[in-house]
Enzyme design. Structure first.
Site, PDB file in Angstrom:
ATOM      1  N   PHE A   1       0.832  -1.195   0.000  1.00  0.00           N
ATOM      2  CA  PHE A   1       0.000   0.000   0.000  1.00  0.00           C
ATOM      3  C   PHE A   1       0.875   1.256   0.000  1.00  0.00           C
ATOM      4  O   PHE A   1       1.866   1.331   0.736  1.00  0.00           O
ATOM      5  CB  PHE A   1      -0.859   0.073   1.270  1.00  0.00           C
ATOM      6  CG  PHE A   1      -1.808  -1.056   1.481  1.00  0.00           C
ATOM      7  CD1 PHE A   1      -3.122  -0.976   1.046  1.00  0.00           C
ATOM      8  CD2 PHE A   1      -1.406  -2.202   2.159  1.00  0.00           C
ATOM      9  CE1 PHE A   1      -4.017  -2.018   1.264  1.00  0.00           C
ATOM     10  CE2 PHE A   1      -2.292  -3.249   2.392  1.00  0.00           C
ATOM     11  CZ  PHE A   1      -3.604  -3.150   1.944  1.00  0.00           C
ATOM     12  N   ASP A   2       0.482   2.245  -0.789  1.00  0.00           N
ATOM     13  CA  ASP A   2       0.970   3.602  -0.591  1.00  0.00           C
ATOM     14  C   ASP A   2       0.276   4.144   0.663  1.00  0.00           C
ATOM     15  O   ASP A   2      -0.713   3.572   1.138  1.00  0.00           O
ATOM     16  CB  ASP A   2       0.633   4.444  -1.822  1.00  0.00           C
ATOM     17  CG  ASP A   2       1.051   5.895  -1.688  1.00  0.00           C
ATOM     18  OD1 ASP A   2       2.082   6.163  -1.030  1.00  0.00           O
ATOM     19  OD2 ASP A   2       0.346   6.772  -2.212  1.00  0.00           O
ATOM     20  N   GLY A   3       0.790   5.263   1.193  1.00  0.00           N
ATOM     21  CA  GLY A   3       0.193   5.828   2.396  1.00  0.00           C
ATOM     22  C   GLY A   3      -0.860   6.881   2.130  1.00  0.00           C
ATOM     23  O   GLY A   3      -2.070   6.617   2.185  1.00  0.00           O
TER      24      GLY A   3
ATOM     25  N   PHE B   1      -1.166  -0.842  -4.297  1.00  0.00           N
ATOM     26  CA  PHE B   1      -2.147   0.233  -4.395  1.00  0.00           C
ATOM     27  C   PHE B   1      -1.456   1.591  -4.285  1.00  0.00           C
ATOM     28  O   PHE B   1      -0.703   1.832  -3.343  1.00  0.00           O
ATOM     29  CB  PHE B   1      -3.176   0.120  -3.264  1.00  0.00           C
ATOM     30  CG  PHE B   1      -4.034  -1.103  -3.309  1.00  0.00           C
ATOM     31  CD1 PHE B   1      -5.154  -1.156  -4.129  1.00  0.00           C
ATOM     32  CD2 PHE B   1      -3.738  -2.205  -2.518  1.00  0.00           C
ATOM     33  CE1 PHE B   1      -5.968  -2.283  -4.158  1.00  0.00           C
ATOM     34  CE2 PHE B   1      -4.540  -3.333  -2.532  1.00  0.00           C
ATOM     35  CZ  PHE B   1      -5.657  -3.380  -3.364  1.00  0.00           C
TER      36      PHE B   1
ATOM     37  N   ASP C   1      -2.217   6.055  -5.387  1.00  0.00           N
ATOM     38  CA  ASP C   1      -3.150   7.021  -5.953  1.00  0.00           C
ATOM     39  C   ASP C   1      -2.548   7.821  -7.097  1.00  0.00           C
ATOM     40  O   ASP C   1      -3.272   8.558  -7.770  1.00  0.00           O
ATOM     41  CB  ASP C   1      -3.608   8.003  -4.859  1.00  0.00           C
ATOM     42  CG  ASP C   1      -2.481   8.903  -4.383  1.00  0.00           C
ATOM     43  OD1 ASP C   1      -2.624  10.147  -4.456  1.00  0.00           O
ATOM     44  OD2 ASP C   1      -1.448   8.378  -3.938  1.00  0.00           O
TER      45      ASP C   1
END
Length: 377
Positions: free
Chosen positions: A220-222, A337, A339
């Site tokens: 995951f990105d943060g 993931f 954004d």
């Protein structure tokens, strides 16, 4: 953040829901659902010829809805649809229903998820909190035979289908109690995010890389993925110096939740089941935080936020703006993931299956690139 009740007020984009993915049902609705489930369970178990484990109860399952173009490589089929229309597309699918579709970007994830379920059933024979994969597609029912044949060819344990005949499937995501929706269609993913459902657009890696079949790895990105985009807004509007100052001043204030917080929590609950059986070092689930933040100047707030949520993450990698692709190539996650599309593209170049989460301020900078990307399939 997961599926929400149709009767429940939808969360705003600035404050996504993290309700665990299950709708708030009345006592009467719960009773009816229990009756339906017991009837379905009895019917399934009466089929003495089946050797397939029965699907978990939907109210307890962690439901991942996957589109047909995410599960399988349907680039040629998509070309026929776009160039010749729906009738020729359906005709082609029916004529080739015994030709097995090749794996798509979600395929390795589905296989890894099934391995997690198998391990859970070994440790907890009556376990109901399992992953449940639902094929959620706007294909017509006539195409279903080829999809079923391909699923059976690979031995995938996918029992629940939703085929909407050209209509958007987004409304059904809540009815299926969806925790995560994965699709190759960025517009449908955007619809799902706006409806308060965790969702991402999948992109195939540009290289073939081997995956660990026995351990589900999720990266995951943060900001704007696990967390809200509040800090990213400061970067975009005021620059890095102001961002570092803001994070230091707010180090002890937890970040607001982002769209994938709920899914990380789902993974964490399953991990704890393995820990309880003294299998922490042999857990079939491993999670990663891969963030462009710097550890020294803005990492403490991230780690304290996760701690305040009661969420554990196995590995945290703070890259201080360095490219994410090489680190992800080392991790080899089944899904990553993020954004921001430039991180997605960097990951794909080195073979990572990347999932774009269309949430937060970064979208106005990258929306046109996503829409026009020739890699969309």
């Amino acid at each position: 953040m997961n599926g929400c009740s149709p009767d429940k007020e939808q969360p705003s984009k600035d404050q996504p829901s993290s309700s665990g993915g299950k709708m708030d049902l009345s006592e009467e609705e719960v009773a009816v659902a229990e009756q339906d489930w017991e009837a379905a369970k009895a019917a399934y178990e009466s089929l003495s010829s089946t050797k397939r484990p029965r699907p978990p109860k939907p109210q307890n399952a962690i439901t991942i809805a996957v589109s047909s173009r995410a599960l399988f490589d349907m680039a040629e089929e998509r070309r026929i649809y776009e160039e010749h229309g729906v009738e020729k597309y359906v005709e082609y699918q029916e004529a080739n229903e015994n030709v097995t579709l090749k794996p798509g970007p979600a395929f390795a994830l589905v296989k890894a998820v099934e391995q997690v379920n198998a391990r859970l059933r070994e440790l907890y024979p009556d376990e109901e909190e399992l992953f449940d994969i639902v094929l959620m597609t706007n294909n017509h029912a006539q195409v279903g035979v080829r999809l079923i044949n391909s699923i059976n060819h690979y031995g995938l344990l996918i029992e629940r289908f939703c085929m909407t005949g050209g209509k958007t499937p987004i409304g059904y995501l809540k009815a299926y109690l969806t925790n995560l929706y994965l699709s190759a269609d960025s517009e449908k993913v955007q619809e799902a995010i706006e409806a308060g459902i965790a969702a991402a657009t999948l992109f195939t890696g540009n290289k073939n890389v081997p995956y660990d079949d026995k351990q589900l790895r999720v990266a995951f990105d943060g900001d704007a993925v696990l967390f809200s985009d509040e800090s990213e807004i400061i970067v975009k509007e005021h620059g890095l110096d102001r961002f570092f100052e803001h994070e230091k001043l707010n180090e002890n204030k937890p970040l607001a939740q982002g769209p994938l917080k709920g899914f990380l929590e789902d993974l964490g609950r399953l991990q704890k089941k393995f820990y309880a059986k003294n299998e922490r070092l042999d857990s079939p689930i491993r999670t990663y935080l891969v963030t462009a933040r710097s550890a020294a100047s803005s990492g403490a707030r991230v780690l304290k936020t996760l701690r305040s949520w009661g969420v554990q993450i196995d590995e945290a990698l703070f890259l201080a703006g360095a490219p994410k692709g090489p680190v992800l190539a080392k991790i080899r996650p089944h899904i990553f993931f993020d954004d921001q599309m430039f991180h997605i593209e960097g990951a794909r170049q080195l073979g990572t299956i990347a999932a774009h989460v269309p949430y937060g301020i970064g979208q106005k900078y990258h929306k046109s690139k996503l829409k026009d990307s020739p890699t969309k399939n």
